[in-house]
Motif scaffolding. Structure first.
Motif, PDB file in Angstrom:
ATOM      1  N   TYR A  99       0.835  -1.213   0.000  1.00 24.44           N
ATOM      2  CA  TYR A  99       0.000   0.000   0.000  1.00 24.44           C
ATOM      3  C   TYR A  99       0.868   1.262   0.000  1.00 24.44           C
ATOM      4  CZ  TYR A  99      -3.763   3.194   1.336  1.00 24.44           C
ATOM      5  OH  TYR A  99      -4.670   4.220   1.361  1.00 24.44           O
ATOM      6  N   LEU A 102       1.604   2.892  -3.368  1.00 30.01           N
ATOM      7  CA  LEU A 102       0.514   3.401  -4.207  1.00 30.01           C
ATOM      8  C   LEU A 102       0.538   4.916  -4.469  1.00 30.01           C
ATOM      9  CD1 LEU A 102      -2.495   1.136  -3.172  1.00 30.01           C
ATOM     10  CD2 LEU A 102      -0.991   0.948  -5.137  1.00 30.01           C
ATOM     11  N   THR A 261      -1.188  -3.755   4.251  1.00 26.36           N
ATOM     12  CA  THR A 261      -1.187  -2.965   5.490  1.00 26.36           C
ATOM     13  C   THR A 261      -0.663  -1.551   5.199  1.00 26.36           C
ATOM     14  OG1 THR A 261      -0.725  -4.927   6.749  1.00 26.36           O
ATOM     15  CG2 THR A 261      -0.292  -2.830   7.850  1.00 26.36           C
ATOM     16  N   PRO A 262      -1.406  -0.517   5.567  1.00 26.84           N
ATOM     17  CA  PRO A 262      -0.933   0.841   5.264  1.00 26.84           C
ATOM     18  C   PRO A 262       0.164   1.330   6.203  1.00 26.84           C
ATOM     19  CG  PRO A 262      -3.093   0.907   6.306  1.00 26.84           C
ATOM     20  CD  PRO A 262      -2.736  -0.538   6.175  1.00 26.84           C
ATOM     21  N   PHE A 263       1.023   2.155   5.673  1.00 31.70           N
ATOM     22  CA  PHE A 263       2.029   2.930   6.418  1.00 31.70           C
ATOM     23  C   PHE A 263       2.996   2.055   7.207  1.00 31.70           C
ATOM     24  CE2 PHE A 263      -2.212   5.152   6.736  1.00 31.70           C
ATOM     25  CZ  PHE A 263      -2.099   5.700   5.481  1.00 31.70           C
ATOM     26  N   GLN A 273       0.867   8.359   7.376  1.00 32.28           N
ATOM     27  CA  GLN A 273      -0.194   8.789   6.470  1.00 32.28           C
ATOM     28  C   GLN A 273       0.073  10.162   5.867  1.00 32.28           C
ATOM     29  OE1 GLN A 273      -4.270   8.707   7.917  1.00 32.28           O
ATOM     30  NE2 GLN A 273      -4.943   8.414   5.812  1.00 32.28           N
ATOM     31  N   TRP A 276       2.453   9.776   3.140  1.00 29.87           N
ATOM     32  CA  TRP A 276       1.791   9.099   2.014  1.00 29.87           C
ATOM     33  C   TRP A 276       1.013  10.125   1.176  1.00 29.87           C
ATOM     34  CZ3 TRP A 276      -2.708   7.930  -0.517  1.00 29.87           C
ATOM     35  CH2 TRP A 276      -2.825   6.689  -1.152  1.00 29.87           C
ATOM     36  N   ILE A 277       0.211  10.933   1.865  1.00 30.12           N
ATOM     37  CA  ILE A 277      -0.638  11.917   1.166  1.00 30.12           C
ATOM     38  C   ILE A 277       0.225  12.990   0.497  1.00 30.12           C
ATOM     39  CG2 ILE A 277      -2.366  13.757   1.514  1.00 30.12           C
ATOM     40  CD1 ILE A 277      -3.803  11.285   2.102  1.00 30.12           C
ATOM     41  N   LEU A 281       0.628  13.902  -3.459  1.00 31.92           N
ATOM     42  CA  LEU A 281       0.306  15.264  -3.885  1.00 31.92           C
ATOM     43  C   LEU A 281       1.487  15.902  -4.622  1.00 31.92           C
ATOM     44  CD1 LEU A 281      -2.180  17.032  -3.596  1.00 31.92           C
ATOM     45  CD2 LEU A 281      -1.224  17.971  -1.494  1.00 31.92           C
TER      46      LEU A 281
ATOM     47  N   TRP B  35     -11.837  17.064  -7.557  1.00 28.13           N
ATOM     48  CA  TRP B  35     -10.528  16.422  -7.727  1.00 28.13           C
ATOM     49  C   TRP B  35      -9.846  16.187  -6.375  1.00 28.13           C
ATOM     50  CZ3 TRP B  35      -5.654  18.315  -6.399  1.00 28.13           C
ATOM     51  CH2 TRP B  35      -4.565  17.558  -6.843  1.00 28.13           C
ATOM     52  N   ALA B  39      -8.165  12.774  -5.085  1.00 28.76           N
ATOM     53  CA  ALA B  39      -6.706  12.820  -4.948  1.00 28.76           C
ATOM     54  C   ALA B  39      -6.266  12.775  -3.485  1.00 28.76           C
ATOM     55  CB  ALA B  39      -6.152  14.090  -5.599  1.00 28.76           C
ATOM     56  N   VAL B  40      -7.070  13.328  -2.601  1.00 32.54           N
ATOM     57  CA  VAL B  40      -6.635  13.450  -1.202  1.00 32.54           C
ATOM     58  C   VAL B  40      -7.672  12.911  -0.220  1.00 32.54           C
ATOM     59  CG1 VAL B  40      -5.930  15.054   0.612  1.00 32.54           C
ATOM     60  CG2 VAL B  40      -5.246  15.495  -1.750  1.00 32.54           C
ATOM     61  N   PRO B  47      -7.708   3.994   4.764  1.00 38.11           N
ATOM     62  CA  PRO B  47      -6.870   2.935   5.352  1.00 38.11           C
ATOM     63  C   PRO B  47      -7.328   2.507   6.748  1.00 38.11           C
ATOM     64  CG  PRO B  47      -5.553   4.801   4.623  1.00 38.11           C
ATOM     65  CD  PRO B  47      -6.962   5.231   4.564  1.00 38.11           C
ATOM     66  N   HIS B  48      -8.107   3.342   7.414  1.00 36.52           N
ATOM     67  CA  HIS B  48      -8.530   3.000   8.782  1.00 36.52           C
ATOM     68  C   HIS B  48      -9.987   2.520   8.783  1.00 36.52           C
ATOM     69  CE1 HIS B  48      -4.835   4.968   9.835  1.00 36.52           C
ATOM     70  NE2 HIS B  48      -5.230   6.062   9.238  1.00 36.52           N
ATOM     71  N   ARG B  51     -10.967  -0.300   6.020  1.00 33.62           N
ATOM     72  CA  ARG B  51      -9.926  -1.300   5.816  1.00 33.62           C
ATOM     73  C   ARG B  51     -10.495  -2.700   5.548  1.00 33.62           C
ATOM     74  NH1 ARG B  51      -4.846  -2.119   9.927  1.00 33.62           N
ATOM     75  NH2 ARG B  51      -3.808  -3.755   8.743  1.00 33.62           N
ATOM     76  N   TRP B  63      -7.139  -0.171  -0.975  1.00 32.22           N
ATOM     77  CA  TRP B  63      -6.207  -0.501  -2.064  1.00 32.22           C
ATOM     78  C   TRP B  63      -6.811  -0.110  -3.402  1.00 32.22           C
ATOM     79  CZ3 TRP B  63      -1.322  -2.663  -2.468  1.00 32.22           C
ATOM     80  CH2 TRP B  63      -0.952  -3.086  -3.740  1.00 32.22           C
ATOM     81  N   ALA B  66      -7.008   3.631  -4.446  1.00 26.00           N
ATOM     82  CA  ALA B  66      -5.769   4.233  -4.950  1.00 26.00           C
ATOM     83  C   ALA B  66      -5.298   3.572  -6.239  1.00 26.00           C
ATOM     84  CB  ALA B  66      -4.680   4.139  -3.882  1.00 26.00           C
TER      85      ALA B  66
END
Lengths: 601, 123
Positions: A99, A102, A261-263, A273, A276-277, A281, B35, B39-40, B47-48, B51, B63, B66
């Motif tokens: 993840y 991504l 699993t993220p992060f 996170q 990641w963002i 960006l 957008w 995008a954000v 992810p939380h 999930r 997943w 993204a």
């Protein structure tokens, strides 16, 4: 009406002739000879297309006569964009990072959406010839703005070009059996010749052919493997979740954290996170500031076509980018099938045996029990795409065809970068400052010579990169940072230049300088000298994510300096108005006369 | 005698130019906000909170947001934006033609050559 009809006459016969020739060679001399000619033949095909599409005027060399239709321009932009890193390495990065990899997918795609909103139509409508030309014109004819833009352009493009040639060298080495150091000069031969033959006109049509080759190779191989693993539900893009579930079940048996699993893993030197963002960006903001992408808006007939072309570009890019995570899942699934088996048995698996000597796969029986544990198997990211045909035992011609796709990706991007830099010298420096009265013939000849000179220089850098692994590491890092530098320099200038009339020459120049001064030291400190990253809101910020800060600094400095100094005059206001308005109608007679006038410039 | 101009839009009355730019900024701002979602914003709770949500029975939603949905939402957004802006541009032309008598002669000539006249505006 078809534009450049001479190209259509050769495009399809070239591609068909290439395919037929390879199969004849395979029948007569066997797969090994055919595989070698598949690589060489692809370059000869590109040269043939470039020769037919060659341009003889500055207008064709720099702007492809501004006649490329949106779909063709979109495909060419996609090929320009998707480099060896996208084709060979991105799926590998996702396979390794899960993840946390991504941000590359959304970062390298969604920038195009804001490119269509804020950049493409205005760049085209500006009627300028190059990005530094646009910057200078917007800065009221202030020469230093153009010079700084050319310097930024070189910082961004040269390292990027070097990495493309490294990628091409590796492909040559693998399929022609020659050292990669020699392979980079083979790439130079192909790239230099067709870039020199006709500038952007040749490059655009060659990139169109290269897009077809690379997307068929990439998606075709993935779909074949998808058939073998049975994930057509109804298309593999919707069905590979099954592989992810099976993979994560194997990972839990091995005591590993699930792949999605993220992060869990660092990106650009930090995990979390926020990182990641911000990384995603920044890649978006960098995308819209890269000169070799900005310049693609100049080759369409109208501003509206430039906007539509970006839509097609992202459509074509999206096909590859949504396939990359599928590659990652399929490769990781293949590797997970080796876990828990006797090491001797694993080493005898044909594709493992093939890649063990290359170092792309490493096995180390750390606990000495003779059984392969997940942690005892390490693979290099590049194997994910290049090794896929071997992992799944596909037909002999798939592996070299995937390599031809990788070569197309590397060469198409290299051409765009090369031409942008050459234009920076001939048009932005020589024509503008040294010899404004240079004849068109001299300028075109100079462009051709410089293409070859810069090709040799970049190939030499690539040669060094392959020889010294540390140098190669820095080149790879610098490619990622090219986005940081683009976002820190060009992006705010181009967006503010259209949407805020009060932006003036000092704001543009000091904004670019401040953005770069914010980006460069942090990238060097954290990326090269391994200093600990800074924390923002309690979370670490990696080198890529830091580009967002540099972008913001550029923005703030541009605004503050502009407000503190004199606004630009009436000429710049008219220029901005012209950029903002759409072409109401296209008057054929006037447009033709205007094009002739532009060609005489 | 007037000669046609290549860019008649630059010679339109100021109020038309202003109308177009205000409309463009409004449309672009709406699309930009949308957008930021793809995008954000939707990657923050994904992810939380999402999930354990599976798409198509097996694909983890964070997943897939993204790796697939965001890309194609971005593509769709460009084509829709282009369609909307083309309509706005068409409306600008229609407004210009409506004010035919107030247009300069060279602009009228350009519009006429391109087939855009009060009796039948084309774009």
């Amino acid at each position: 009406m078809r534009v450049h009809p001479e190209v259509y006459r050769v495009l399809i016969p070239s591609i068909l002739g290439y395919v037929v020739l390879i199969f004849i060679l395979a029948a007569l001399f066997g797969p090994r000879v055919a595989a070698g000619w598949m690589v060489v033949g692809s370059i000869l095909m590109y040269i043939a297309i470039a020769y037919v599409a060659r341009g003889t005027t500055a207008h064709a060399m720099y702007l492809a006569e501004r006649r490329i239709p949106p779909v063709i321009n979109g495909a060419a932009t996609a090929a320009d964009w998707m480099s060896a890193a996208s084709f060979l390495s991105m799926a590998g990065a996702i396979a390794l990072l899960g993840y946390d990899g991504l941000p590359y997918i959304i970062g390298w795609t969604l920038g195009y959406t804001i490119h269509a909103f804020f950049i493409a139509p205005y760049v085209r409508k500006s009627n300028t010839w190059t990005v530094p030309d646009l910057v200078e014109t917007r800065a009221g004819g202030y020469g230093p703005a153009r010079v700084i833009a050319v310097i930024m352009l070189f910082i961004t493009s040269l390292t990027y070009l070097t990495a493309q040639l490294v990628g091409a060298g590796v492909v040559f080495s693998r399929f022609l059996g020659i050292p990669a150091q020699v392979g980079v000069f083979g790439a130079l031969f192909g790239m230099g010749i067709y870039a020199a033959s006709g500038g952007w006109k040749s490059i655009t049509w060659t990139q169109f052919a290269q897009y077809i080759v690379l997307i068929v190779a990439y998606v075709g191989a993935a779909f074949l493997v998808a058939t073998l693993v049975g994930i057509w539900k109804p298309l593999p893009w919707f069905g590979y979740g099954e592989l992810i579930q099976a993979l994560q079940s194997r990972e839990s048996q091995q005591g590993l954290a699930p792949w999605t699993t993220p992060f869990a893993k660092p990106l650009g030197g930090a995990a979390g996170q926020l990182n990641w963002i911000l990384s995603a960006l920044l890649l978006m903001l960098g995308t819209i500031g890269l000169p070799h992408i900005l310049i693609r808006s100049y080759t369409t007939p109208t501003a509206s076509a430039a906007r539509l072309s970006v839509g097609w570009a992202l459509f074509f890019i999206g096909l590859l980018y949504c396939t990359a995570p599928m590659y990652a899942a399929m490769a990781r699934y293949a590797f997970s099938g080796l876990w828990g088996r006797p090491i001797a048995e694993v080493q005898a698996v044909p594709w493992v045996a093939k890649f063990l000597p290359t170092g792309l796969i490493r096995i180390n029986d750390a606990n000495g029990d003779g059984i392969l544990q997940a942690a005892e198997l390490v693979f290099h990211g590049d194997i994910v795409v290049i090794g896929m045909p071997d992992m799944w035992n596909l037909a002999w011609w798939i592996a070299p065809f995937v390599a031809v796709g990788g070569l197309a990706a590397a060469l198409s991007t290299a051409d765009g970068l090369l031409m942008v830099m050459v234009t920076g010298i001939t048009r932005d420096i020589y024509h503008r400052f040294i010899n404004p009265n240079v004849s068109e013939e001299t300028e075109v000849r100079m462009t051709r010579v410089l293409v070859m000179v810069l090709s040799v220089a970049a190939s030499f850098l690539a040669f060094l990169a392959i020889q010294d692994p540390r140098f190669a590491l820095y080149v790879a890092l610098l490619v990622g940072w090219a986005f940081v530098f683009a976002a820190a320099s060009f992006t705010p200038a181009v967006v503010l230049g259209t949407f805020w009339k009060r932006l003036n020459r000092y704001g543009i120049v000091w904004g670019m300088v401040a953005g770069m001064a914010t980006a460069l030291p942090y990238v060097l400190a954290v990326g090269v000298f391994q200093a600990p990253p800074l924390y923002l809101f309690g979370q670490p910020v990696g080198t890529i994510a830091w580009g967002c800060i540099a972008f913001a600094v550029n923005l703030v400095v541009s605004v503050v300096v502009s407000l503190l100094t004199q606004p630009e005059g009436e000429a710049v206001m008219r220029f901005v108005d012209r950029m903002r308005l759409p072409e109401l109608v296209r008057v054929p007679a006037v447009a033709g006369a205007s094009q002739e006038a532009e060609e005489r410039q | 005698m007037a000669a046609p101009v290549e860019h008649p839009e630059e010679h339109l009355p100021e109020r038309h130019k202003r109308w177009f730019w205000e409309r463009l900024v409004r449309v672009t701002a709406v699309f930009f906000v949308l957008w930021t979602v793809i995008a954000v914003w939707w990657h923050i709770p994904a992810p939380h909170a999402w999930r354990n949500v599976l798409l198509f029975g097996n694909m983890p939603l964070p997943w897939y947001l993204a790796a697939f949905i965001s890309i194609w939402a971005g593509v769709l957004m460009i084509f829709v934006y282009h369609w909307v802006m083309s309509r706005v541009e068409g409306e600008l032309l229609a407004r210009a033609v409506q004010d035919w008598d107030q247009l300069p002669e060279d602009v009228k000539l350009s519009l006429r050559l391109a087939g855009a006249t009060p009796s039948g505006a084309q774009h």
